[in-house]
Enzyme design. Structure first.
Site, PDB file in Angstrom:
ATOM      1  N   SER A   8       1.024  -1.053   0.060  1.00 57.66           N
ATOM      2  CA  SER A   8       0.046  -0.096  -0.129  1.00 57.66           C
ATOM      3  C   SER A   8       0.768   1.522   0.128  1.00 57.66           C
ATOM      4  O   SER A   8       1.795   1.524   0.900  1.00 57.66           O
ATOM      5  CB  SER A   8      -0.829   0.075   1.305  1.00 57.66           C
ATOM      6  OG  SER A   8      -1.397   1.135   1.453  1.00 57.66           O
ATOM      7  N   HIS A  32      -1.379  -1.292  -4.249  1.00 62.38           N
ATOM      8  CA  HIS A  32      -2.639  -1.249  -3.431  1.00 62.38           C
ATOM      9  C   HIS A  32      -2.726   0.329  -3.427  1.00 62.38           C
ATOM     10  O   HIS A  32      -2.108   1.068  -2.498  1.00 62.38           O
ATOM     11  CB  HIS A  32      -2.512  -1.969  -2.211  1.00 62.38           C
ATOM     12  CG  HIS A  32      -3.765  -1.850  -1.457  1.00 62.38           C
ATOM     13  ND1 HIS A  32      -4.692  -2.927  -1.531  1.00 62.38           N
ATOM     14  CD2 HIS A  32      -4.040  -0.943  -0.341  1.00 62.38           C
ATOM     15  CE1 HIS A  32      -5.734  -2.474  -0.542  1.00 62.38           C
ATOM     16  NE2 HIS A  32      -5.277  -1.558  -0.051  1.00 62.38           N
ATOM     17  N   ASP A  34      -5.230   3.032  -1.849  1.00 61.90           N
ATOM     18  CA  ASP A  34      -6.318   3.288  -0.837  1.00 61.90           C
ATOM     19  C   ASP A  34      -7.034   4.667  -1.009  1.00 61.90           C
ATOM     20  O   ASP A  34      -6.454   5.777  -0.825  1.00 61.90           O
ATOM     21  CB  ASP A  34      -5.804   3.285   0.534  1.00 61.90           C
ATOM     22  CG  ASP A  34      -5.370   1.869   1.039  1.00 61.90           C
ATOM     23  OD1 ASP A  34      -6.291   1.136   1.062  1.00 61.90           O
ATOM     24  OD2 ASP A  34      -4.081   1.747   1.671  1.00 61.90           O
ATOM     25  N   MET A  36      -9.907   6.825   0.094  1.00 65.86           N
ATOM     26  CA  MET A  36     -10.792   7.414   0.882  1.00 65.86           C
ATOM     27  C   MET A  36     -11.504   8.821   0.560  1.00 65.86           C
ATOM     28  O   MET A  36     -10.842   9.674   0.170  1.00 65.86           O
ATOM     29  CB  MET A  36      -9.733   7.660   2.225  1.00 65.86           C
ATOM     30  CG  MET A  36      -8.875   6.419   2.452  1.00 65.86           C
ATOM     31  SD  MET A  36      -8.293   6.640   4.011  1.00 65.86           S
ATOM     32  CE  MET A  36      -7.121   5.174   4.153  1.00 65.86           C
ATOM     33  N   HIS A  65      -8.560  -0.150  -3.397  1.00 63.80           N
ATOM     34  CA  HIS A  65      -9.468  -0.372  -2.498  1.00 63.80           C
ATOM     35  C   HIS A  65     -10.001   1.027  -2.214  1.00 63.80           C
ATOM     36  O   HIS A  65      -9.500   1.891  -1.634  1.00 63.80           O
ATOM     37  CB  HIS A  65      -8.324  -0.634  -1.128  1.00 63.80           C
ATOM     38  CG  HIS A  65      -9.114  -0.783   0.055  1.00 63.80           C
ATOM     39  ND1 HIS A  65      -8.541  -0.762   1.436  1.00 63.80           N
ATOM     40  CD2 HIS A  65     -10.404  -1.022   0.376  1.00 63.80           C
ATOM     41  CE1 HIS A  65      -9.348  -1.140   2.098  1.00 63.80           C
ATOM     42  NE2 HIS A  65     -10.504  -1.187   1.700  1.00 63.80           N
ATOM     43  N   MET A  67     -12.577   3.001  -0.107  1.00 63.76           N
ATOM     44  CA  MET A  67     -13.198   3.250   1.125  1.00 63.76           C
ATOM     45  C   MET A  67     -14.024   4.671   0.970  1.00 63.76           C
ATOM     46  O   MET A  67     -13.590   5.588   1.442  1.00 63.76           O
ATOM     47  CB  MET A  67     -11.972   3.386   2.305  1.00 63.76           C
ATOM     48  CG  MET A  67     -11.487   2.268   2.640  1.00 63.76           C
ATOM     49  SD  MET A  67      -9.766   2.302   3.515  1.00 63.76           S
ATOM     50  CE  MET A  67      -8.938   2.496   1.993  1.00 63.76           C
ATOM     51  N   MET A 136     -10.549  -6.931   6.433  1.00 63.02           N
ATOM     52  CA  MET A 136      -9.786  -5.691   7.069  1.00 63.02           C
ATOM     53  C   MET A 136      -9.363  -6.461   8.503  1.00 63.02           C
ATOM     54  O   MET A 136      -9.958  -6.840   9.092  1.00 63.02           O
ATOM     55  CB  MET A 136     -10.674  -4.456   7.384  1.00 63.02           C
ATOM     56  CG  MET A 136     -10.981  -3.704   5.802  1.00 63.02           C
ATOM     57  SD  MET A 136      -9.642  -3.099   4.922  1.00 63.02           S
ATOM     58  CE  MET A 136      -8.692  -2.186   5.858  1.00 63.02           C
ATOM     59  N   ASP A 174      -5.668  -6.780   4.957  1.00 59.94           N
ATOM     60  CA  ASP A 174      -5.088  -5.296   4.872  1.00 59.94           C
ATOM     61  C   ASP A 174      -5.140  -4.798   6.147  1.00 59.94           C
ATOM     62  O   ASP A 174      -6.174  -4.762   6.617  1.00 59.94           O
ATOM     63  CB  ASP A 174      -6.116  -4.783   3.795  1.00 59.94           C
ATOM     64  CG  ASP A 174      -5.463  -3.339   3.679  1.00 59.94           C
ATOM     65  OD1 ASP A 174      -4.601  -2.808   4.078  1.00 59.94           O
ATOM     66  OD2 ASP A 174      -6.611  -2.713   2.967  1.00 59.94           O
TER      67      ASP A 174
HETATM   68  C1  DX5 Z   1      -6.330   1.232   5.928  1.00 60.56           C
HETATM   69  C2  DX5 Z   1      -5.678   0.776   4.505  1.00 60.56           C
HETATM   70  C3  DX5 Z   1      -4.534  -0.133   4.541  1.00 60.56           C
HETATM   71  C4  DX5 Z   1      -3.441   0.589   4.986  1.00 60.56           C
HETATM   72  C5  DX5 Z   1      -2.491  -0.452   5.369  1.00 60.56           C
HETATM   73  O1  DX5 Z   1      -7.244   1.743   5.813  1.00 60.56           O
HETATM   74  O2  DX5 Z   1      -6.767   0.384   3.799  1.00 60.56           O
HETATM   75  O3  DX5 Z   1      -4.430  -0.388   3.106  1.00 60.56           O
HETATM   76  O4  DX5 Z   1      -2.839   1.462   4.188  1.00 60.56           O
HETATM   77  O5  DX5 Z   1      -1.396   0.162   5.935  1.00 60.56           O
HETATM   78  P1  DX5 Z   1      -0.655  -0.688   7.082  1.00 60.56           P
HETATM   79  O6  DX5 Z   1      -0.139  -1.714   6.428  1.00 60.56           O
HETATM   80  O7  DX5 Z   1       0.445   0.320   7.548  1.00 60.56           O
HETATM   81  O8  DX5 Z   1      -1.585  -0.969   8.242  1.00 60.56           O
HETATM   82 ZN    ZN Z   2      -6.218  -0.723   2.063  1.00 60.29          ZN
END
Ligand code: DX5
Ligand code: ZN
Length: 221
Positions: A8, A32, A34, A36, A65, A67, A136, A174
């Site tokens: 990520s 990956h 993320d 958000m 991913h 969110m 998760m 994740d």
């Molecule tokens: C959290 C994300 C993850 C996160 C993982 O909401 O979906 O992908 O970036 O980061 P680490 O590995 O540091 O938990």
């Molecule tokens: Zn993620």
């Protein structure tokens, strides 16, 4: 089912995203991303314009991913942009089967994600419509949180369901995945591993991806 590594970028230097992705792209299978929206989770990262640039400038497949609220509206656009995999949260969807169908119709693999408080039962009926289930192992929203080992029972349950289906469906973990936690994830039945802080806070991120892959392979059932 082979082990796949998907680092990520959440914890990398986001002002140098292309270079940061290049540091891991030979060692990893996907990157990956993320997304958000500050509604589904209390944090805001990036959206389609940046994901489009990553897809066009970086050769590694994009594992998006989402969110975000309203995946019905937004998820297919990530697939149309050329993402290899697009994962939406079941908690955010009003019509998850439609989202899954639209992602696949736009040419991407489809993933469905569950937050730690969501039971595996919430996605059981979706298994015929998806290519990956993301369990998760932290509350979504932030990198660098502690791994929730109590989610391993959910990983095992989902692994047994996907095996029974006979389809090529991946199980992704994740959140808090790193050298001290990846083995239990693999033993529980995960085969796709997201790691953010463990990779980008390591002195050599590519070497960490390779080391994590070996640990997962040795622990895979
Ligand atoms: C959290 C994300 C993850 C996160 C993982 O909401 O979906 O992908 O970036 O980061 P680490 O590995 O540091 O938990
Ligand atoms: Zn993620």
């Amino acid at each position: 089912m082979g082990v796949l590594m998907s680092p990520s970028v959440l914890d990398c230097d986001l002002t140098r995203l292309h270079d940061e992705i290049s540091r891991v792209s030979d060692a990893a299978d996907m990157i990956h991303l993320d997304v958000m929206d500050n509604h589904f989770v209390p944090n805001l990262t990036f959206g389609l314009p940046i994901v489009r640039k990553v897809i066009s400038e970086c050769s590694i497949p994009a594992d998006c991913h989402l969110m975000i609220d309203d995946p019905e509206r937004w998820a297919p656009e990530y697939a149309e942009a050329g993402a290899y995999s697009v994962t939406f949260h079941v908690e955010a969807a009003t019509d998850p089967i439609r989202v899954a169908r639209d992602i696949r119709a736009a040419g991407a693999r489809c993933g469905v994600a569950v937050k730690p408080g969501t039971s595996a039962n919430a996605i059981e009926d979706l298994i015929p419509f998806v290519d990956m289930v993301l369990v998760m192992t932290v509350e979504p929203g932030f990198g660098g949180q502690s791994f929730m080992a109590d989610q391993m029972a959910k990983v095992s349950t989902i692994r047994s369901w996907v095996n029974k289906s006979g389809a090529d469906i991946w199980v992704q973990v994740d959140g808090g995945v790193g050298p001290t936690t990846i083995e239990q994830c693999a033993e529980a039945g995960a085969n796709v591993f997201v790691a953010g802080s463990a990779v980008y806070r390591a002195p050599d991120p590519a070497a960490m991806v390779t080391a994590l892959r070996s640990m997962a392979e040795l622990s895979s059932a």
